[in-house]
Write an enzyme that holds these catalytic residues in place. Structure first.
Site, PDB file in Angstrom:
ATOM      1  N   CYS A   1       6.045  -4.514  15.324  1.00  0.00           N
ATOM      2  CA  CYS A   1       5.638  -3.699  16.463  1.00  0.00           C
ATOM      3  C   CYS A   1       4.190  -4.041  16.833  1.00  0.00           C
ATOM      4  O   CYS A   1       3.358  -4.288  15.954  1.00  0.00           O
ATOM      5  CB  CYS A   1       5.751  -2.217  16.120  1.00  0.00           C
ATOM      6  SG  CYS A   1       7.432  -1.708  15.688  1.00  0.00           S
TER       7      CYS A   1
ATOM      8  N   CYS B   1       3.404   8.661   1.000  1.00  0.00           N
ATOM      9  CA  CYS B   1       3.919   7.759   2.030  1.00  0.00           C
ATOM     10  C   CYS B   1       4.178   6.424   1.354  1.00  0.00           C
ATOM     11  O   CYS B   1       3.240   5.746   0.927  1.00  0.00           O
ATOM     12  CB  CYS B   1       2.905   7.621   3.155  1.00  0.00           C
ATOM     13  SG  CYS B   1       3.385   6.447   4.437  1.00  0.00           S
TER      14      CYS B   1
ATOM     15  N   CYS C   1       6.742  -6.887   7.127  1.00  0.00           N
ATOM     16  CA  CYS C   1       7.780  -6.280   7.963  1.00  0.00           C
ATOM     17  C   CYS C   1       8.205  -7.266   9.032  1.00  0.00           C
ATOM     18  O   CYS C   1       7.373  -7.950   9.634  1.00  0.00           O
ATOM     19  CB  CYS C   1       7.244  -5.006   8.624  1.00  0.00           C
ATOM     20  SG  CYS C   1       8.486  -4.097   9.585  1.00  0.00           S
TER      21      CYS C   1
ATOM     22  N   CYS D   1      -1.223   6.212  10.211  1.00  0.00           N
ATOM     23  CA  CYS D   1      -0.002   5.603  10.729  1.00  0.00           C
ATOM     24  C   CYS D   1      -0.301   4.285  11.436  1.00  0.00           C
ATOM     25  O   CYS D   1      -1.150   4.214  12.319  1.00  0.00           O
ATOM     26  CB  CYS D   1       0.659   6.577  11.706  1.00  0.00           C
ATOM     27  SG  CYS D   1       2.176   5.957  12.436  1.00  0.00           S
TER      28      CYS D   1
ATOM     29  N   CYS E   1       1.174  -2.077  15.154  1.00  0.00           N
ATOM     30  CA  CYS E   1       1.195  -1.871  13.695  1.00  0.00           C
ATOM     31  C   CYS E   1       0.603  -3.069  12.963  1.00  0.00           C
ATOM     32  O   CYS E   1       0.971  -4.217  13.227  1.00  0.00           O
ATOM     33  CB  CYS E   1       2.631  -1.622  13.244  1.00  0.00           C
ATOM     34  SG  CYS E   1       2.782  -1.313  11.465  1.00  0.00           S
TER      35      CYS E   1
ATOM     36  N   GLU F   1       0.828  -1.190   0.000  1.00  0.00           N
ATOM     37  CA  GLU F   1       0.000   0.000   0.000  1.00  0.00           C
ATOM     38  C   GLU F   1       0.865   1.243   0.000  1.00  0.00           C
ATOM     39  O   GLU F   1       1.944   1.268   0.606  1.00  0.00           O
ATOM     40  CB  GLU F   1      -0.927  -0.005   1.225  1.00  0.00           C
ATOM     41  CG  GLU F   1      -2.030  -1.042   1.100  1.00  0.00           C
ATOM     42  CD  GLU F   1      -2.921  -1.127   2.320  1.00  0.00           C
ATOM     43  OE1 GLU F   1      -4.116  -1.414   2.139  1.00  0.00           O
ATOM     44  OE2 GLU F   1      -2.428  -0.916   3.438  1.00  0.00           O
TER      45      GLU F   1
END
Length: 339
Positions: free
Chosen positions: A116, A105, A112, A331, A119, A90
């Site tokens: 975290c 962005c 990933c 975010c 996230c 994305e």
């Protein structure tokens, strides 16, 4: 079949040489790709019809598809892009009513590895790095689709940029040279990969380095970010001081505010103690809800109180404007999946 997106001028010249055309033609193609963001070779109207037909036999503009496009009530656009191998990422275009800036962005990885707890991206795990061409293709796709010129780049999408640093640096070079986006309009955000920070210091990076700190002490950060156990806050601070000393650049400390976890008065005091001798600004990010955790967004009063305490230390503090939360484009909400 050659893909024109991502090629530099010399690489385009190789194609025009093979077609028996001049270097001037290569410059025209280069401008159509990066400055005018055409979708198809037929849109390159200052090339002859005959040459366009020859070029179409050897090359195409792009092999990336828009799988899903969503528009937020605030004008933010989110794209789910599909690459030839079927993997998707994305990318987001953020627009602000009173600013001329258009900020893309961009993602640096599929999935990933940092994972975290707040996230959505990390829930997929790490799948693969993006090539530098796949990184810049995100901006080209936005420009082709909207007809707008992106002015700012933030590496704050999916993935950890400093774990794919070779491709990120190459993409930054292309953004700077081919898109004519100034280095200081590019921001690289990291969870705190110390070897990558050291490498950026040696390279004297002129773009902005943003650190996803998100906590005031080791225990809280370890709960939020597994990377804290590998690169703990004291070692991270040494790396940041070294970066600031070598580059002379001010860094940005990103701090995600989560209700009753890291938004207290004591949290603010400990954060001030950590950053007091760093040349930095602070960007506070009110938490955006994602699946599979119980974190909550602080109240507006709590956010402002936290901001005020940090400002008393002399630091410049901003609160990030929430963009695209209604389409999961804010975010920490990017997933890179259709459902």
């Amino acid at each position: 079949m050659k893909i024109l997106s991502g090629l530099n001028l010399n690489e385009i010249e190789q194609i025009t040489d093979e077609l028996g055309a001049s270097k001037f033609r290569a410059r025209q193609i280069h401008n159509w790709i990066y400055l005018k963001s055409v979708r198809e070779i037929d849109e390159m109207t200052d090339l002859s019809v005959k040459f366009r037909e020859e070029l179409k036999k050897a090359a195409t503009v792009s092999d990336t598809k828009i799988k899903v496009k969503q528009e937020s009530s605030d004008g933010t656009l989110k794209y789910l892009l599909e690459f030839p191998d079927g993997e998707c990422v994305e990318t987001v275009l953020m627009r602000f009513d009173n600013r001329a800036n258009l900020t893309a962005c961009v993602s640096s990885q599929v999935g990933c590895a940092v994972n975290c707890s707040f996230c959505a991206t990390g829930k997929r795990g790490f799948i693969r790095n993006l090539s530098y061409k796949e990184i810049i293709e995100q901006v080209l796709t936005i420009q082709r689709d909207t007809g707008l010129k992106v002015t700012n780049i933030v590496f704050m999408g999916q993935g950890e940029p400093l774990l794919n640093l070779d491709n990120v640096l190459k993409a930054m070079e292309i953004f700077n040279e081919n898109f004519q986006i100034g280095a200081r309009r590019i921001t690289v955000s990291t969870s705190g990969i110390i070897p990558g920070i050291a490498r950026l210091a040696e390279n004297d990076m002129q773009s902005t380095l943003a650190i996803s700190l998100h906590a005031h002490n080791h225990e809280t950060r370890a709960k939020l970010m597994q990377i804290e156990n590998k690169y703990p806050m004291p070692e991270l601070k040494k790396a940041l001081k070294n970066y600031i000393e070598k580059t002379g650049r001010r860094i940005t400390i990103e701090y995600l505010l989560i209700k009753d976890l890291n938004d207290t008065l004591e949290s603010a005091k400990q954060l001030v103690n950590y950053i007091h001798d760093l040349k930095c600004n602070v960007n506070l990010i009110p938490y955006n809800p994602t699946e599979k955790n119980d974190y909550q967004k602080p109240s507006g009063n709590s956010i402002m109180r936290f901001k005020s305490l940090l400002e008393q230390s002399g630091k410049k503090v901003t609160v990030r404007l929430e963009r695209g939360a209604d389409i999961d484009a804010a975010c920490g909400q990017l997933r890179g999946k259709v459902s």
